[in-house]
Design an enzyme around this catalytic site. Structure first.
Site, PDB file in Angstrom:
ATOM      1  N   ASP B   8      46.094  51.783  35.829  1.00 59.58           N
ATOM      2  CA  ASP B   8      44.641  51.795  36.028  1.00 59.58           C
ATOM      3  C   ASP B   8      44.166  50.405  36.492  1.00 59.58           C
ATOM      4  O   ASP B   8      44.874  49.412  36.308  1.00 59.58           O
ATOM      5  CB  ASP B   8      44.007  52.163  34.682  1.00 59.58           C
ATOM      6  CG  ASP B   8      42.497  52.170  34.714  1.00 59.58           C
ATOM      7  OD1 ASP B   8      41.918  52.549  35.751  1.00 59.58           O
ATOM      8  OD2 ASP B   8      41.886  51.794  33.689  1.00 59.58           O
ATOM      9  N   ASP B  10      40.315  49.011  36.364  1.00 59.43           N
ATOM     10  CA  ASP B  10      39.258  48.356  35.593  1.00 59.43           C
ATOM     11  C   ASP B  10      39.619  48.261  34.119  1.00 59.43           C
ATOM     12  O   ASP B  10      39.946  49.259  33.480  1.00 59.43           O
ATOM     13  CB  ASP B  10      37.937  49.121  35.762  1.00 59.43           C
ATOM     14  CG  ASP B  10      37.481  49.063  37.211  1.00 59.43           C
ATOM     15  OD1 ASP B  10      37.568  47.985  37.801  1.00 59.43           O
ATOM     16  OD2 ASP B  10      37.076  50.108  37.739  1.00 59.43           O
TER      17      ASP B  10
END
Lengths: 180, 180
Positions: B8, B10
């Site tokens: 991922d 953020d």
């Protein structure tokens, strides 16, 4: 559990080649027909031409006004979306300038799809769905589930895949009877 | 066959909350600390505030200048990339304005990654990798492989996942010894 289907965009939902033919002829002062282009893929361009042409199609608006390739796709995708988890999987990383145009194009033509199910990727080995409908034998080979080859002149010689000719046949493959 | 890892962006690679805190305080005339924000998620905003705030972070440049969350990530991701098929999987469809900023951010900070392995998606149920490193319990639950929860204050109470605290621990999980 519902099964899932990933659907490619260019030359499956969107008519990329039609605009590409016009654009290419203008950029390179050629007079090739759409049918002639459909015998080739972008990988067949020589490197200098490919660089120039990718710069043109990477312009933010190039993909925004492509026509829907097959009008039957609207009804079939809507029906599929009722019965399956439908994802859109497009190799947008080749043309990063196209991200917003592709997003907006999908919102316009397939507004019933959940934007959370759009996938802008490169290599479709990463796609975890039961089916992938794609015109690229390379992507279908990388994909781990059941591949469905969207028939195009440039993939006509390829064997070993389930082959569909247009969205009416895709509907039939998934037992969808079109109302029109 | 090489195993694969999706990562991922953020709050795993990029420090979203640090800029979010400053931006939110300016937009809503509040004086909350970064630590206070880290107890919450965007889902906790009331609907009117969420609409306003999403419009701000959807500006094309918002995600472009986020800091790298943990400097160790550079070396660990580089090492992982030697041994695994590393994909970046970011829920960019929540903020379609961010596509190009996220692409350029990855090119700048992780230039050794193959752009064909970037995946801009929504629901990570579609991601077909052996591992997913993510701060979102919801995404890890949807994901079919081995989830690894990147520890954050807002997910501190969540149980049932492998939990890692920073990139040094991720390196240890995958038997990578940092040189520094």
């Amino acid at each position: 559990m519902r099964k899932s289907i990933a659907i490619d965009m260019d030359q499956v939902l969107a008519n990329f080649y039609k605009k590409m033919a016009v654009t290419y002829n203008a950029a390179f002062q050629t007079n090739l027909t759409e049918e002639e282009f459909l015998q080739t893929t972008l990988g067949d361009l020589d490197p200098a031409d490919a660089t120039k042409f990718f710069a043109i199609i990477n312009e933010p608006d190039f993909f925004r006004d492509l026509e829907v390739l097959d009008a039957d796709s609207i009804e079939v995708v809507r029906e599929l979306n009722e019965r399956f988890d439908v994802y859109i999987a497009t190799a947008a990383m080749d043309v990063p300038g196209s991200f917003n145009a592709k997003y907006d194009w999908l919102r316009e033509h397939f507004p019933f799809l959940n934007t959370q199910n759009y996938v802008f990727c490169g290599n479709k080995a990463v796609i975890n769905t039961d089916y992938l409908i794609d015109d690229s034998p390379r992507q279908l080979t990388a994909f781990k589930g059941q591949g469905i080859l969207y028939s195009m002149p440039y993939n006509a010689e390829v064997e070993g895949f389930v082959r569909v000719r247009g969205w009416r046949e895709i509907g039939e493959y998934f037992d969808i009877v079109l109302k029109i």
